[in-house]
Scaffold this motif. Sequence first.
Motif, PDB file in Angstrom:
ATOM      1  N   SER A  49       0.327 -11.151 -19.801  1.00  0.00           N
ATOM      2  CA  SER A  49       1.219 -11.989 -18.983  1.00  0.00           C
ATOM      3  C   SER A  49       0.941 -11.758 -17.499  1.00  0.00           C
ATOM      4  N   PRO A  50       1.355 -12.710 -16.631  1.00  0.00           N
ATOM      5  CA  PRO A  50       1.213 -12.481 -15.183  1.00  0.00           C
ATOM      6  C   PRO A  50       1.973 -11.223 -14.739  1.00  0.00           C
ATOM      7  N   GLU A  71       4.582 -22.920 -10.048  1.00  0.00           N
ATOM      8  CA  GLU A  71       5.996 -22.777 -10.455  1.00  0.00           C
ATOM      9  C   GLU A  71       6.092 -21.998 -11.773  1.00  0.00           C
ATOM     10  N   ALA A  72       5.263 -22.381 -12.750  1.00  0.00           N
ATOM     11  CA  ALA A  72       5.315 -21.745 -14.075  1.00  0.00           C
ATOM     12  C   ALA A  72       4.874 -20.285 -14.019  1.00  0.00           C
ATOM     13  N   VAL A  73       3.849 -20.007 -13.245  1.00  0.00           N
ATOM     14  CA  VAL A  73       3.248 -18.664 -13.292  1.00  0.00           C
ATOM     15  C   VAL A  73       4.016 -17.658 -12.423  1.00  0.00           C
ATOM     16  N   TYR A  74       4.626 -18.115 -11.342  1.00  0.00           N
ATOM     17  CA  TYR A  74       5.444 -17.182 -10.542  1.00  0.00           C
ATOM     18  C   TYR A  74       6.822 -16.991 -11.165  1.00  0.00           C
ATOM     19  N   ARG A  75       7.464 -18.127 -11.546  1.00  0.00           N
ATOM     20  CA  ARG A  75       8.885 -18.049 -11.915  1.00  0.00           C
ATOM     21  C   ARG A  75       9.135 -18.040 -13.420  1.00  0.00           C
ATOM     22  N   GLY A  76       8.084 -18.133 -14.232  1.00  0.00           N
ATOM     23  CA  GLY A  76       8.249 -18.158 -15.689  1.00  0.00           C
ATOM     24  C   GLY A  76       8.827 -16.856 -16.218  1.00  0.00           C
ATOM     25  N   LEU A  81       6.855 -12.913 -10.629  1.00  0.00           N
ATOM     26  CA  LEU A  81       8.070 -12.381 -10.005  1.00  0.00           C
ATOM     27  C   LEU A  81       8.858 -11.460 -10.944  1.00  0.00           C
ATOM     28  N   LYS A  82       8.476 -11.446 -12.228  1.00  0.00           N
ATOM     29  CA  LYS A  82       9.144 -10.544 -13.186  1.00  0.00           C
ATOM     30  C   LYS A  82       8.444  -9.177 -13.237  1.00  0.00           C
ATOM     31  N   SER A  94      -4.924 -20.712  -4.572  1.00  0.00           N
ATOM     32  CA  SER A  94      -4.746 -22.068  -5.100  1.00  0.00           C
ATOM     33  C   SER A  94      -4.627 -23.068  -3.950  1.00  0.00           C
ATOM     34  N   THR A  95      -5.000 -24.316  -4.213  1.00  0.00           N
ATOM     35  CA  THR A  95      -4.733 -25.388  -3.262  1.00  0.00           C
ATOM     36  C   THR A  95      -3.429 -26.050  -3.685  1.00  0.00           C
ATOM     37  N   VAL A  96      -2.361 -25.766  -2.950  1.00  0.00           N
ATOM     38  CA  VAL A  96      -1.031 -26.311  -3.267  1.00  0.00           C
ATOM     39  C   VAL A  96      -0.343 -26.721  -1.962  1.00  0.00           C
ATOM     40  N   ARG A  97       0.869 -27.248  -2.070  1.00  0.00           N
ATOM     41  CA  ARG A  97       1.615 -27.677  -0.879  1.00  0.00           C
ATOM     42  C   ARG A  97       1.943 -26.464   0.002  1.00  0.00           C
ATOM     43  N   PRO A  98       1.980 -26.668   1.315  1.00  0.00           N
ATOM     44  CA  PRO A  98       2.349 -25.553   2.200  1.00  0.00           C
ATOM     45  C   PRO A  98       3.705 -24.950   1.856  1.00  0.00           C
ATOM     46  N   ASP A  99       4.687 -25.799   1.499  1.00  0.00           N
ATOM     47  CA  ASP A  99       6.019 -25.238   1.220  1.00  0.00           C
ATOM     48  C   ASP A  99       6.039 -24.449  -0.090  1.00  0.00           C
ATOM     49  N   THR A 100       5.118 -24.745  -1.005  1.00  0.00           N
ATOM     50  CA  THR A 100       5.018 -23.922  -2.226  1.00  0.00           C
ATOM     51  C   THR A 100       4.592 -22.514  -1.850  1.00  0.00           C
ATOM     52  N   MET A 101       3.582 -22.390  -0.976  1.00  0.00           N
ATOM     53  CA  MET A 101       3.147 -21.060  -0.537  1.00  0.00           C
ATOM     54  C   MET A 101       4.282 -20.336   0.203  1.00  0.00           C
ATOM     55  N   GLN A 102       5.005 -21.089   1.050  1.00  0.00           N
ATOM     56  CA  GLN A 102       6.106 -20.457   1.794  1.00  0.00           C
ATOM     57  C   GLN A 102       7.179 -19.946   0.838  1.00  0.00           C
ATOM     58  N   ASN A 103       7.506 -20.760  -0.181  1.00  0.00           N
ATOM     59  CA  ASN A 103       8.578 -20.373  -1.115  1.00  0.00           C
ATOM     60  C   ASN A 103       8.186 -19.182  -1.986  1.00  0.00           C
ATOM     61  N   VAL A 104       7.004 -19.238  -2.604  1.00  0.00           N
ATOM     62  CA  VAL A 104       6.620 -18.107  -3.467  1.00  0.00           C
ATOM     63  C   VAL A 104       6.327 -16.873  -2.619  1.00  0.00           C
TER      64      VAL A 104
END
Length: 214
Positions: A49-50, A71-76, A81-82, A94-104
């Motif tokens: 698992s992550p 979303e799935a891999v950080y918060r699953g 995060l577990k 990863s190439t994702v939205r800037p706010d995704t990087m800020q949130n995680v």
Amino acid sequence: MKIGVCGTGRMGAAIAQRLIDMGHDASVWNRNSAKTRPLVDAGAKALESPASLVESCDAVVVMLLNDAASEAVYRGPDGILKGKLAGKLVIDMSTVRPDTMQNVGALVTQHSAAFVESPVGGSTGPAGEGKLFALVGGDKADVGRAMPILEQLCRRIEHVGGLGAGSAVKLAINLPLLVYWQALGESLTICKPLNLPADRLIDIMSDTAGTPRR
Ligand SMILES: NC(=O)c1ccc[n+]([C@@H]2O[C@H](COP(=O)([O-])OP(=O)(O)OC[C@H]3O[C@@H](n4cnc5c(N)ncnc54)[C@H](OP(=O)(O)O)[C@@H]3O)[C@@H](O)[C@H]2O)c1
């Protein structure tokens, strides 16, 4: 150093192989575990698992498809995060939205871990040779901590600002490329009635200003 790679798709697998080649004690996790087998054969350890990947490594490189994967891999349920994150370093390529990087990133650092975003330019070939172009965002001290790993994966590293800045620059680079590939498809359609072999047409275009040049 014990380094984990979270997500061994095309890019993650090439990065993991590079880390193995550089002599690191590498561990890997992927949703579809079959994709970790060649890396296990090359000497990596597969984790279930992550969360367990984070716990068994000093640093983790995350390389996932998109925001939903993130979303799935950080918060699953067994997500990043577990895991026991305190003192760890997470580098998300990863190439994702800037706010995704800020949130995680905010959630990871709340667990007393360092977080750096580093979307990259360059495909699997450069990844395997340590010649990616990193667009880095994050706290200066965290970036400094990530630098020895980034230097083994990248030919050029640009720290462009705080969390989200790296992803913003990466998306700015991708946009004209997307417009170009769309336009190239349409331009090839113009020549379809000529029945020229595709490789000849591409060869002609490649010798003109009709293709991007370095
Ligand atoms: N390919 C390139 O040349 C290139 C170059 C620069 C940057 N990038 C960026 O690098 C990232 C990875 O690209 P890639 O080419 O390696 O893609 P890929 O081969 O499709 O790999 C995607 C990875 O994300 C995982 N994933 C997708 N959805 C998931 C979910 N819901 N939950 C858990 N894991 C999930 C996949 O796991 P499964 O194997 O289980 O599906 C796989 O590990 C992307 O952000 C891409 O934009 C790619």
